[in-house]
Design a protein around this motif. Structure first.
Motif, PDB file in Angstrom:
ATOM      1  N   ALA A 117       7.272  -4.967   9.829  1.00  0.00           N
ATOM      2  CA  ALA A 117       6.582  -4.537   8.621  1.00  0.00           C
ATOM      3  C   ALA A 117       6.837  -3.061   8.329  1.00  0.00           C
ATOM      4  O   ALA A 117       7.058  -2.670   7.176  1.00  0.00           O
ATOM      5  N   LEU A 118       6.835  -2.236   9.363  1.00  0.00           N
ATOM      6  CA  LEU A 118       7.105  -0.816   9.184  1.00  0.00           C
ATOM      7  C   LEU A 118       8.544  -0.586   8.733  1.00  0.00           C
ATOM      8  O   LEU A 118       8.814   0.287   7.892  1.00  0.00           O
ATOM      9  N   GLU A 119       9.464  -1.361   9.285  1.00  0.00           N
ATOM     10  CA  GLU A 119      10.855  -1.239   8.851  1.00  0.00           C
ATOM     11  C   GLU A 119      11.007  -1.659   7.387  1.00  0.00           C
ATOM     12  O   GLU A 119      11.757  -1.033   6.625  1.00  0.00           O
ATOM     13  N   MET A 120      10.271  -2.678   6.973  1.00  0.00           N
ATOM     14  CA  MET A 120      10.366  -3.164   5.600  1.00  0.00           C
ATOM     15  C   MET A 120       9.939  -2.099   4.587  1.00  0.00           C
ATOM     16  O   MET A 120      10.498  -2.008   3.492  1.00  0.00           O
ATOM     17  N   VAL A 121       8.947  -1.281   4.967  1.00  0.00           N
ATOM     18  CA  VAL A 121       8.469  -0.249   4.046  1.00  0.00           C
ATOM     19  C   VAL A 121       9.127   1.105   4.301  1.00  0.00           C
ATOM     20  O   VAL A 121       8.700   2.129   3.767  1.00  0.00           O
ATOM     21  N   ARG A 141       2.531   3.590   2.082  1.00  0.00           N
ATOM     22  CA  ARG A 141       3.464   2.619   2.671  1.00  0.00           C
ATOM     23  C   ARG A 141       2.850   1.951   3.899  1.00  0.00           C
ATOM     24  O   ARG A 141       3.069   0.767   4.136  1.00  0.00           O
ATOM     25  N   VAL A 142       2.094   2.726   4.683  1.00  0.00           N
ATOM     26  CA  VAL A 142       1.404   2.140   5.836  1.00  0.00           C
ATOM     27  C   VAL A 142       0.403   1.092   5.362  1.00  0.00           C
ATOM     28  O   VAL A 142       0.285   0.008   5.947  1.00  0.00           O
ATOM     29  N   ALA A 143      -0.346   1.427   4.299  1.00  0.00           N
ATOM     30  CA  ALA A 143      -1.310   0.467   3.754  1.00  0.00           C
ATOM     31  C   ALA A 143      -0.602  -0.801   3.277  1.00  0.00           C
ATOM     32  O   ALA A 143      -1.118  -1.915   3.453  1.00  0.00           O
ATOM     33  N   LEU A 144       0.577  -0.630   2.700  1.00  0.00           N
ATOM     34  CA  LEU A 144       1.363  -1.783   2.254  1.00  0.00           C
ATOM     35  C   LEU A 144       1.832  -2.608   3.450  1.00  0.00           C
ATOM     36  O   LEU A 144       1.738  -3.845   3.445  1.00  0.00           O
ATOM     37  N   ALA A 145       2.313  -1.936   4.494  1.00  0.00           N
ATOM     38  CA  ALA A 145       2.758  -2.636   5.711  1.00  0.00           C
ATOM     39  C   ALA A 145       1.608  -3.382   6.365  1.00  0.00           C
ATOM     40  O   ALA A 145       1.783  -4.486   6.890  1.00  0.00           O
ATOM     41  N   LEU A 156      -1.983  -8.514  -3.520  1.00  0.00           N
ATOM     42  CA  LEU A 156      -2.712  -7.941  -4.641  1.00  0.00           C
ATOM     43  C   LEU A 156      -2.740  -6.422  -4.478  1.00  0.00           C
ATOM     44  O   LEU A 156      -3.130  -5.918  -3.423  1.00  0.00           O
ATOM     45  N   LEU A 157      -2.345  -5.697  -5.521  1.00  0.00           N
ATOM     46  CA  LEU A 157      -2.271  -4.242  -5.452  1.00  0.00           C
ATOM     47  C   LEU A 157      -3.077  -3.638  -6.599  1.00  0.00           C
ATOM     48  O   LEU A 157      -2.813  -3.919  -7.765  1.00  0.00           O
ATOM     49  N   ASP A 158      -4.080  -2.814  -6.242  1.00  0.00           N
ATOM     50  CA  ASP A 158      -4.978  -2.225  -7.232  1.00  0.00           C
ATOM     51  C   ASP A 158      -4.654  -0.745  -7.433  1.00  0.00           C
ATOM     52  O   ASP A 158      -5.140   0.115  -6.704  1.00  0.00           O
ATOM     53  N   GLU A 159      -3.786  -0.465  -8.399  1.00  0.00           N
ATOM     54  CA  GLU A 159      -3.362   0.900  -8.728  1.00  0.00           C
ATOM     55  C   GLU A 159      -3.043   1.706  -7.465  1.00  0.00           C
ATOM     56  O   GLU A 159      -3.592   2.789  -7.239  1.00  0.00           O
ATOM     57  N   PRO A 160      -2.130   1.208  -6.621  1.00  0.00           N
ATOM     58  CA  PRO A 160      -1.895   1.840  -5.319  1.00  0.00           C
ATOM     59  C   PRO A 160      -1.245   3.218  -5.406  1.00  0.00           C
ATOM     60  O   PRO A 160      -1.313   3.980  -4.437  1.00  0.00           O
ATOM     61  N   PHE A 161      -0.606   3.551  -6.540  1.00  0.00           N
ATOM     62  CA  PHE A 161       0.104   4.821  -6.630  1.00  0.00           C
ATOM     63  C   PHE A 161      -0.578   5.819  -7.562  1.00  0.00           C
ATOM     64  O   PHE A 161       0.003   6.851  -7.909  1.00  0.00           O
ATOM     65  N   ALA A 162      -1.802   5.530  -7.976  1.00  0.00           N
ATOM     66  CA  ALA A 162      -2.471   6.344  -8.990  1.00  0.00           C
ATOM     67  C   ALA A 162      -2.675   7.790  -8.543  1.00  0.00           C
ATOM     68  O   ALA A 162      -2.667   8.708  -9.369  1.00  0.00           O
ATOM     69  N   SER A 163      -2.848   8.023  -7.245  1.00  0.00           N
ATOM     70  CA  SER A 163      -3.130   9.375  -6.760  1.00  0.00           C
ATOM     71  C   SER A 163      -1.869  10.167  -6.421  1.00  0.00           C
ATOM     72  O   SER A 163      -1.957  11.319  -5.982  1.00  0.00           O
ATOM     73  N   LEU A 164      -0.695   9.570  -6.634  1.00  0.00           N
ATOM     74  CA  LEU A 164       0.560  10.222  -6.271  1.00  0.00           C
ATOM     75  C   LEU A 164       1.205  10.883  -7.479  1.00  0.00           C
ATOM     76  O   LEU A 164       0.918  10.530  -8.629  1.00  0.00           O
ATOM     77  N   ASP A 165       2.104  11.835  -7.233  1.00  0.00           N
ATOM     78  CA  ASP A 165       2.777  12.498  -8.343  1.00  0.00           C
ATOM     79  C   ASP A 165       3.805  11.567  -8.979  1.00  0.00           C
ATOM     80  O   ASP A 165       4.205  10.545  -8.396  1.00  0.00           O
ATOM     81  N   GLN A 166       4.248  11.927 -10.183  1.00  0.00           N
ATOM     82  CA  GLN A 166       5.095  11.045 -10.984  1.00  0.00           C
ATOM     83  C   GLN A 166       6.384  10.657 -10.265  1.00  0.00           C
ATOM     84  O   GLN A 166       6.778   9.498 -10.257  1.00  0.00           O
ATOM     85  N   HIS A 167       7.055  11.636  -9.665  1.00  0.00           N
ATOM     86  CA  HIS A 167       8.328  11.361  -9.002  1.00  0.00           C
ATOM     87  C   HIS A 167       8.144  10.375  -7.858  1.00  0.00           C
ATOM     88  O   HIS A 167       8.928   9.441  -7.693  1.00  0.00           O
ATOM     89  N   LEU A 168       7.084  10.580  -7.060  1.00  0.00           N
ATOM     90  CA  LEU A 168       6.839   9.698  -5.924  1.00  0.00           C
ATOM     91  C   LEU A 168       6.425   8.307  -6.390  1.00  0.00           C
ATOM     92  O   LEU A 168       6.817   7.297  -5.786  1.00  0.00           O
TER      93      LEU A 168
END
Length: 362
Positions: A117-121, A141-145, A156-168
């Motif tokens: 799982a860690l390799e996948m992410v 990514r850890v949360a995803l793994a 199911l993913l609930d706005e998982p990237f909302a707190s990250l900057d645009q590029h990331l």
């Protein structure tokens, strides 16, 4: 892989219906984005899919099995929240392996699946690090793994990237799409970001006030929005109130031929569907503001009637504030009572009043 079916699902909080009679089917291996403004009900709908909210009415089926009353830990679903929710007293491996330990998996199986799982992410070799030693993107990514390691049928993913900057956010959404393709897993992704939904989804389900406004492929949603709300919510759109009389739609100084009954209507034109030509003297619309995005110019125009339009042109055209332009739409749509009633692929142009005067900046 798994098929998800939502049938007439509702969730009420007192007199407020956060989700109102929603039906939706997500096919095996499909990635569907729930898109809408804050308060539209998308996160509540997702939480009901995962079992974290109990429906007031309706049913949820996974592969034909009714899971409406089954608690989250017994559903074949995984959930990734906006907050990483990692256990700070555990290392990365411990966070990912925790669910497998609760299921009393053999030690060698936990090791194999957690490492996979860690390799996948993209976090192979990070197992001994602590969450506070990781960046925000790595923590997500850890949360995803942690969800993927349990091999859920539906993620199911609930706005998982909302707190990250645009590029990331852009980089991680590409990686999520790659993971989804490799794993062949069914995903439902909640977001309020249009770009995110357009880039990720096989289909987009747009929500408004607890109801589904439109469901379709990203290109269909963008090019053929069925309601005025969707037209204004997805991408940039010039929405102009007008009236149809004797086969002509007049909207704030713009006149276009339409085959509609007389009455009020709204004209919709995308900026990229407007062609600009330099006007002689003061004929046409005045260029109020120009923004250079490198790949294109965003040109804001105003007419004598105070109408504001946005157009998109190539940088080489060299538009600057104060110039005058004639405006020609290549495509437009018309809405009446909020619903699409006309879609035109090509027009001969927009009639603008001559001798438009220079306007003061807003």
């Amino acid at each position: 892989m798994a098929k998800l079916e939502i049938r007439n699902l509702s969730r009420a909080f007192g007199s407020t219906r956060a989700v109102d009679d929603v039906s939706l089917t997500v096919a095996d291996g499909e990635l569907v984005c729930l898109l809408g403004p804050s308060g539209s009900g998308k996160s509540t709908l997702l939480r009901m899919m995962g079992g974290f909210e109990r429906p007031s009415a309706g049913s949820i089926f996974i592969d034909g099995q009714d899971v409406t009353e089954i608690p989250p830990e017994r559903r074949p679903t995984g959930m990734v929240f906006q907050s990483h929710a990692l256990w700070t007293h555990m290392d990365v491996f411990g966070n990912v392996a925790f669910g497998l330990k609760l299921r009393r998996q053999a030690r060698h199986e936990i090791q194999r699946r957690a490492e996979a799982a860690l390799e996948m992410v993209g976090l192979a070799g990070y197992g001994k690090r602590r969450p506070n030693e990781l960046s925000g993107g790595q923590q997500q990514r850890v949360a995803l793994a942690r969800s993927l390691v349990l091999e859920p049928k539906i993620l199911l993913l609930d706005e998982p990237f909302a707190s990250l900057d645009q590029h990331l956010r852009e980089r991680l959404r590409e990686e999520v799409r790659d993971i989804q393709h490799r794993a062949g897993i069914t995903m439902v992704f909640v977001t309020h970001g249009q770009d995110e939904a357009l880039a990720l989804a096989d289909r987009i389900a747009i929500m408004r006030d607890g109801r589904l406004e439109q469901i379709g492929r990203p290109d269909t949603i963008y090019r053929q929005p069925k309601t005025e709300f969707v037209a204004g919510f997805i991408g940039q759109m010039n929405l102009l109130a007008g009236e149809v009389r004797q086969g002509t739609l007049a909207a704030s100084g713009i006149s276009l031929p339409v085959s509609l009954d007389e009455g009020l209507a709204t004209l919709a034109i995308r900026p990229e569907d407007i062609s600009l030509q330099k006007a002689i003297g003061e004929d046409g619309a005045v260029v109020h503001r120009v923004t250079d995005f490198g790949t294109h110019l965003s040109v804001e125009l105003r007419t004598l009637q105070g109408l504001r339009l946005k157009a998109m042109t190539e940088p080489a055209q060299g538009w600057v504030a104060g110039m005058y332009a004639s405006v020609h739409p290549r495509k437009f749509s018309v809405y009446r009572d909020g619903r699409l009633c006309a879609l035109t692929a090509q027009t001969s142009g927009i009639e603008l009043p001559a001798k438009s005067q220079q306007l003061e900046p807003a």
